[in-house]
Scaffold this motif. Structure first.
Motif, short mmCIF file in Angstrom:
data_model
loop_
_atom_site.label_atom_id
_atom_site.label_comp_id
_atom_site.label_asym_id
_atom_site.label_seq_id
_atom_site.Cartn_x
_atom_site.Cartn_y
_atom_site.Cartn_z
N LYS A 76 -86.68 -71.15 33.14
CA LYS A 76 -85.51 -71.29 34.02
C LYS A 76 -85.85 -72.16 35.23
O LYS A 76 -85.07 -73.03 35.65
CB LYS A 76 -85.03 -69.92 34.48
CG LYS A 76 -84.25 -69.14 33.45
CD LYS A 76 -83.80 -67.80 34.01
CE LYS A 76 -82.97 -67.03 33.00
NZ LYS A 76 -82.57 -65.70 33.51
N THR A 77 -87.05 -71.90 35.81
CA THR A 77 -87.47 -72.65 37.01
C THR A 77 -87.79 -74.10 36.67
O THR A 77 -87.38 -75.03 37.38
CB THR A 77 -88.71 -71.98 37.63
OG1 THR A 77 -88.41 -70.61 37.91
CG2 THR A 77 -89.13 -72.68 38.91
N LYS A 78 -88.50 -74.28 35.57
CA LYS A 78 -89.03 -75.60 35.23
C LYS A 78 -87.99 -76.48 34.52
O LYS A 78 -87.92 -77.69 34.76
CB LYS A 78 -90.25 -75.42 34.34
CG LYS A 78 -91.16 -76.64 34.27
CD LYS A 78 -92.47 -76.30 33.60
CE LYS A 78 -93.40 -77.49 33.58
NZ LYS A 78 -93.98 -77.81 34.87
N THR A 127 -83.46 -70.50 23.91
CA THR A 127 -84.27 -69.92 22.83
C THR A 127 -85.07 -68.73 23.36
O THR A 127 -85.18 -67.70 22.69
CB THR A 127 -85.22 -70.98 22.25
OG1 THR A 127 -84.45 -72.05 21.70
CG2 THR A 127 -86.09 -70.38 21.14
N GLY A 128 -85.60 -68.87 24.56
CA GLY A 128 -86.36 -67.77 25.18
C GLY A 128 -85.48 -66.56 25.43
O GLY A 128 -85.90 -65.41 25.22
N MET A 129 -84.26 -66.79 25.86
CA MET A 129 -83.32 -65.68 26.09
C MET A 129 -83.00 -64.97 24.78
O MET A 129 -82.94 -63.74 24.72
CB MET A 129 -82.03 -66.21 26.72
CG MET A 129 -82.21 -66.70 28.14
SD MET A 129 -80.74 -67.55 28.79
CE MET A 129 -79.59 -66.20 28.95
N VAL A 138 -76.21 -66.62 26.14
CA VAL A 138 -76.71 -67.74 25.33
C VAL A 138 -75.56 -68.42 24.59
O VAL A 138 -75.42 -69.65 24.59
CB VAL A 138 -77.77 -67.26 24.31
CG1 VAL A 138 -78.11 -68.36 23.30
CG2 VAL A 138 -79.05 -66.82 25.03
N LEU A 139 -74.72 -67.60 23.97
CA LEU A 139 -73.62 -68.13 23.17
C LEU A 139 -72.64 -68.95 24.00
O LEU A 139 -72.22 -70.04 23.60
CB LEU A 139 -72.89 -66.98 22.46
CG LEU A 139 -71.71 -67.36 21.57
CD1 LEU A 139 -72.13 -68.35 20.49
CD2 LEU A 139 -71.08 -66.12 20.95
N ALA A 154 -81.55 -73.31 33.61
CA ALA A 154 -80.99 -72.17 32.88
C ALA A 154 -80.32 -72.56 31.58
O ALA A 154 -80.21 -71.74 30.65
CB ALA A 154 -79.99 -71.42 33.76
N ASN A 155 -79.88 -73.83 31.49
CA ASN A 155 -79.12 -74.26 30.30
C ASN A 155 -79.92 -75.08 29.31
O ASN A 155 -79.37 -75.59 28.34
CB ASN A 155 -77.89 -75.06 30.75
CG ASN A 155 -76.92 -74.23 31.57
OD1 ASN A 155 -76.87 -73.01 31.43
ND2 ASN A 155 -76.17 -74.89 32.44
N HIS A 156 -81.21 -75.22 29.56
CA HIS A 156 -82.05 -76.02 28.66
C HIS A 156 -82.19 -75.30 27.32
O HIS A 156 -82.28 -74.06 27.28
CB HIS A 156 -83.43 -76.25 29.29
CG HIS A 156 -84.26 -77.26 28.56
ND1 HIS A 156 -85.00 -76.94 27.44
CD2 HIS A 156 -84.46 -78.58 28.79
CE1 HIS A 156 -85.63 -78.03 27.01
NE2 HIS A 156 -85.32 -79.05 27.82
#
Length: 537
Positions: A29-31, A41-43, A66-67, A34-36
């Protein structure tokens, strides 16, 4: 770190997996933002861990997030968006929100067909997901149609021994099992098992799952020795491969305990479940769905032994926890409430039992539908409560409804249909309507002999019931002939000291007494002094 989290998840080390996956997600999220895609995938990965832990609210929250992001960023028909829809549908399925699950899965499936084609792996996976939703609702014919379609497509696309085909055959076998088509189910499972052993190895998780499923079929067929042998094999393999505290190991031990329960080996079953329960509380938490299922099963053991206070204490805990964790209307919550009602019924607290069962029945009808297996089971329990109170007409009316639904949904010779017919026969017995009862019980017995075999426990119970009908009509020779047959089979199948064997000895002694054969009756009665509080018939 993400790969290590996945490893921990597969090992059932969910706390460690969650900790790592949360760290990875915060970094992403930081790097990356949030929308990458990597963040999303991590979420989704973290949501999977929450699903494993039974934390469905947290899983749903993440997967919904995510959706929504995928819809905005990638479009409603992008494969990643559709995968998100399918994942959210499975969470709804686990929560018992089947309408929501079905709606989402159908939406994903239709989009897959249009965008990727009817035979694309994602499309076929989505069809399997929809089949699983139907399966959970007891809509087995609809599930079977989808599973057969998927299987045929896989055969053409992947070849007959591809792992996805083997898992697909396993799913179809489970549907046959639920439909009471045990020989077909067993044939499929044996086919898959041999292929899995060669392709994956004897201790691969998928191979062990097939062995476990095959054991379930043997249990329903009354082939307990074969089932026990298989489940011991699964337990031993899980202990070596995964460790004694892995969730899959705990589940396999609990399944082994269920065989002991079916055989009235209460002490052995209780010992295993207490052992598993303590581990599950520590490993998974006191409110994890698997922990609550083990508690529920332990309560059933107490019920069969007449240990009402212990059973009630456990079930009240289970009901309260499931209401909070799953909701009042979740099928598992309703099942535990119905089990609690059975305790009240066994103690003659019929008003309390009836109040709970009526509540469960109404919810089941709305939530699951009038022909769902859980709805029909609840109707049967309510009918039994009416019967115990001598409310014959109400009990008969319910049983006739159950028989009609079972016949349409499952077939006239399905074990559940036959069991419901036998229950109606018992109502007629209570009313002294012997001819009607006999006609039904003979029908049930012949069907059981043909379907399950002469020495299946359900066939033997039917023989015992028919013998009782003959006895109540003073047809002692016919009653004795059936009772002797049951006694010989139970001695061979269970042993001379088994509660079921002792129960039929007591029945035969009663037949001798009514014929004035006092010495023979006394000899048998001497062997039946230690009957369980609720003897198997």
């Amino acid at each position: 770190m993400g790969n290590l989290a996945s490893t921990y998840r597969n090992q059932g080390r969910w706390e460690e997996a969650e900790k790592l996956e949360t760290q990875v997600l915060e970094t992403q999220k930081t790097k990356l933002g949030a929308n990458h895609p990597a963040t999303l995938t991590g979420m989704a990965s973290l949501a999977l861990i929450y699903r494993d832990k039974g934390q469905w609210e947290e899983a749903e929250k993440l997967e919904t997030q995510v959706l929504e992001t995928q819809k905005t960023k990638l479009g409603a028909n992008h494969p990643a968006t559709l995968t998100g829809m399918a994942n959210l549908a499975l969470i709804y399925r686990d929560k018992g929100q089947w309408e929501d699950a079905e709606k989402l899965q159908i939406q994903a499936l239709d989009a897959y067909k249009i965008n990727l084609g009817a035979n694309h792996p994602y499309t076929l996976s989505s069809m399997n997901g929809l089949a699983s939703i139907y399966w959970e609702q007891g809509r087995w014919e609809e599930a079977k149609i989808l599973q057969v379609q998927v299987l045929e497509a896989y055969k053409m696309k992947l070849g007959v021994d591809h792992p996805d085909i083997l898992l697909s055959i396993n799913g179809l076998a489970l549907t046959y099992w639920k439909q009471g088509r045990w020989e077909e189910a067993k044939m499929l499972q044996l086919q898959v098992l041999e292929a899995c052993k060669i392709k994956l190895g004897v201790d691969h998780p998928d191979t062990l799952t097939i062995i476990n499923n095959l054991a379930l079929i043997y249990i329903d067929q009354g082939q307990w020795e074969e089932a026990e042998k298989l489940l011991v094999q699964v337990v031993d393999a899980h202990k070596i491969k995964l460790g004694v505290n892995h969730p899959d190991t705990l589940i396999s031990v609990a399944n082994l305990a269920s065989i002991y329960m079916d055989q009235s080996r209460w002490e052995a079953a209780e010992e295993l479940l207490i052992q598993v329960l303590e581990t599950s509380k520590i490993k998974l938490g006191t409110d994890h769905p698997d922990t609550l299922t083990i508690m529920n099963n332990l309560a059933l053991i107490y019920i069969y032994q007449g240990r009402w206070e212990e059973a009630e204490k456990l079930l009240v805990q289970v009901v309260d926890a499931r209401k909070i964790k799953l909701g009042v209307n979740h099928p598992d919550t309703l099942t535990s409430i119905a089990n609690l009602a059975s305790i009240y019924r066994a103690q003659g607290q019929w008003e309390e039992a009836e109040e709970l069962l009526v509540q469960v029945l109404e919810t089941c009808k709305i939530k699951l539908g009038t022909d769902h297996p859980n709805t029909l089971t609840t109707m049967n329990n309510l009918a039994s409560t009416y019967r115990d109170q001598g409310r014959w007409e109400e009990a008969e009316k319910l049983h006739l409804q159950i028989i009609e639904t079972h016949t349409i949904k499952l077939a006239a010779d399905h074990p559940d249909t036959l069991a419901s017919i036998a229950n109606l026969a018992s109502i007629y017995c209570n009313q002294g309507r012997w001819e009607e009862a006999e006609k039904l019980e003979v029908q049930v017995l012949e069907a059981f002999k043909s379907k399950l075999g002469v020495d299946h426990p359900d066939t033997l119970i039917s023989m015992v019931n028919l013998a009782s009908i003959y006895g109540n009509q003073c047809r002692w020779e016919e009653a004795e002939r059936l009772q002797m047959q049951v006694l010989e089979i139970r001695k061979i199948k269970f042993g001379a000291g088994h509660p079921a064997t002792l129960a039929i000895m007591a029945n035969l002694a009663w037949t001798y007494e009514n014929q004035g054969r006092w010495e023979e009756a006394e000899t048998l009665n001497g062997q039946t002094l230690e009957l369980p509080s609720i003897p198997p018939r």
